[in-house]
Design an enzyme around this catalytic site. Sequence first.
Site, short mmCIF file in Angstrom:
data_model
loop_
_atom_site.label_atom_id
_atom_site.label_comp_id
_atom_site.label_asym_id
_atom_site.label_seq_id
_atom_site.Cartn_x
_atom_site.Cartn_y
_atom_site.Cartn_z
N SER A 8 0.80 -1.23 0.00
CA SER A 8 0.00 0.00 0.00
C SER A 8 0.83 1.27 0.00
O SER A 8 0.37 2.32 -0.45
CB SER A 8 -0.92 0.00 1.23
N ARG A 9 2.02 1.19 0.53
CA ARG A 9 2.83 2.42 0.68
C ARG A 9 4.27 2.16 0.24
O ARG A 9 4.69 1.02 0.10
CB ARG A 9 2.87 2.87 2.15
N VAL B 161 0.83 -10.06 8.11
CA VAL B 161 1.78 -11.12 7.70
C VAL B 161 2.40 -11.84 8.89
O VAL B 161 2.93 -12.94 8.74
CB VAL B 161 2.91 -10.59 6.76
N TYR C 112 16.36 -5.81 13.28
CA TYR C 112 16.14 -5.62 11.83
C TYR C 112 17.25 -6.30 11.02
O TYR C 112 17.00 -6.97 10.01
CB TYR C 112 16.10 -4.12 11.55
N ALA D 67 16.68 -10.03 11.02
CA ALA D 67 15.56 -10.42 10.14
C ALA D 67 15.98 -10.35 8.68
O ALA D 67 15.69 -11.25 7.89
CB ALA D 67 14.36 -9.50 10.39
P1 NDP Z 1 6.85 1.66 4.67
O1 NDP Z 1 6.92 1.83 6.15
O2 NDP Z 1 6.75 2.85 3.79
O3 NDP Z 1 5.61 0.68 4.31
C1 NDP Z 1 5.47 -0.53 4.99
C2 NDP Z 1 4.38 -1.34 4.35
O4 NDP Z 1 4.31 -2.61 5.04
C3 NDP Z 1 3.01 -0.72 4.47
O5 NDP Z 1 2.25 -1.05 3.32
C4 NDP Z 1 2.42 -1.41 5.70
O6 NDP Z 1 1.00 -1.43 5.72
C5 NDP Z 1 2.98 -2.80 5.52
N1 NDP Z 1 3.02 -3.60 6.73
C6 NDP Z 1 3.68 -3.33 7.89
N2 NDP Z 1 3.46 -4.30 8.79
C7 NDP Z 1 2.66 -5.22 8.18
C8 NDP Z 1 2.06 -6.45 8.59
N3 NDP Z 1 2.28 -6.94 9.82
N4 NDP Z 1 1.27 -7.10 7.71
C9 NDP Z 1 1.05 -6.61 6.47
N5 NDP Z 1 1.58 -5.44 6.02
C10 NDP Z 1 2.36 -4.76 6.88
O7 NDP Z 1 8.11 0.75 4.30
P2 NDP Z 1 9.12 0.86 3.05
O8 NDP Z 1 8.36 0.98 1.79
O9 NDP Z 1 10.18 1.83 3.38
O10 NDP Z 1 9.81 -0.58 3.13
C11 NDP Z 1 9.32 -1.70 2.41
C12 NDP Z 1 10.28 -2.86 2.61
O11 NDP Z 1 11.57 -2.47 2.14
C13 NDP Z 1 10.47 -3.29 4.06
O12 NDP Z 1 10.61 -4.68 4.14
C14 NDP Z 1 11.76 -2.59 4.45
O13 NDP Z 1 12.40 -3.26 5.51
C15 NDP Z 1 12.53 -2.67 3.16
N6 NDP Z 1 13.59 -1.69 3.04
C16 NDP Z 1 13.30 -0.36 3.08
C17 NDP Z 1 14.34 0.56 2.94
C18 NDP Z 1 14.11 2.04 2.96
O14 NDP Z 1 15.10 2.77 2.93
N7 NDP Z 1 12.90 2.53 2.98
C19 NDP Z 1 15.72 0.12 2.80
C20 NDP Z 1 15.90 -1.30 2.76
C21 NDP Z 1 14.86 -2.15 2.88
P3 NDP Z 1 0.14 -0.38 6.63
O15 NDP Z 1 0.43 0.99 6.12
O16 NDP Z 1 -1.28 -0.81 6.45
O17 NDP Z 1 0.64 -0.56 8.05
#
Ligand code: NDP
Length: 248
Positions: free
Chosen positions: A13-14, A63, A154, A157
């Site tokens: 979603s985001r 999840v 983190y 994981a």
């Molecule tokens: P955001 O915080 O922007 O978005 C997180 C997303 O995960 C949202 O859609 C949220 O949904 C969803 N989410 C969180 N918890 C759950 C859950 N228990 N079940 C289902 N959905 C869940 O994260 P990013 O886009 O920044 O990150 C995405 C991925 O990339 C992650 O795995 C992160 O660790 C990884 N990553 C990010 C980096 C960065 O710099 N941003 C760098 C390296 C890796 P909702 O809004 O409904 O809670």
Amino acid sequence: MLNDKIALVTGGSRGIGRAICIKLASLGAMVGINYVSNPDAAQETLNTIQSAGGKGFISKFDVSSADAVQAAIKDINEQHGSIDILVNNAGVTRDGLMARMKETDWDTVLDTNLKGAFTCTKAATRAMMKKRWGRVVNITSVIGFLGNGGQVNYGAAKAGMVGMSKSMARELAARNITVNCVAPGYILTDMTDGLPEDIQDAIKKQIPLGSFGTPEDVAGAVAFLVSPESNYVTGQAIHVNGGMYMGN
Ligand code: NDP
């Protein structure tokens, strides 16, 4: 390219997940947008896909709950057709120095980022195995390779995802299912938005390309890993980090 494929993107979603959903839909896939707490963001992503002529649906589940994952994936398979492409992207942080880290901070991050990817993959690959085709992409992080003070949960994981993906890749290769990782560096999303400016500047100094990446940079690597161009690639990690880490 992905016209007859059903994709599920957890945390679609985001941020990075949203960009992956939009990219896969633009390539013709029917994309399931998973979220857990913010329905407006999921709806906005679906609207963006549909207004560009793409196909998608929303699937709310946590999840970190194996029961919720199993029920949701069964429901998707029945309602939309069986999942061909799974992107394990949902992730959270609970940062803090190890000495002060609460057990719940460890459990939340491991249960969401690592166990969530395991349970989603276990559930989704059942149908992929029958079809003898599937693509799984796990979104890990540069932190899983470099480590980072304040992120032992983190880092564990995300490094765990890499070893898990290689083992899954070996188990599933005979069924023509590939499992790969994309390891982003610092990407501009809500997750990194909260970093103080001086920390952001310090991080940028360690990035040879000199800036944070965008969610679209990550989505491009995912698109490659689910496309026919990568049919012979499995058990790998593609680093999308501006050069801040160049090993493997
Ligand atoms: P955001 O915080 O922007 O978005 C997180 C997303 O995960 C949202 O859609 C949220 O949904 C969803 N989410 C969180 N918890 C759950 C859950 N228990 N079940 C289902 N959905 C869940 O994260 P990013 O886009 O920044 O990150 C995405 C991925 O990339 C992650 O795995 C992160 O660790 C990884 N990553 C990010 C980096 C960065 O710099 N941003 C760098 C390296 C890796 P909702 O809004 O409904 O809670």
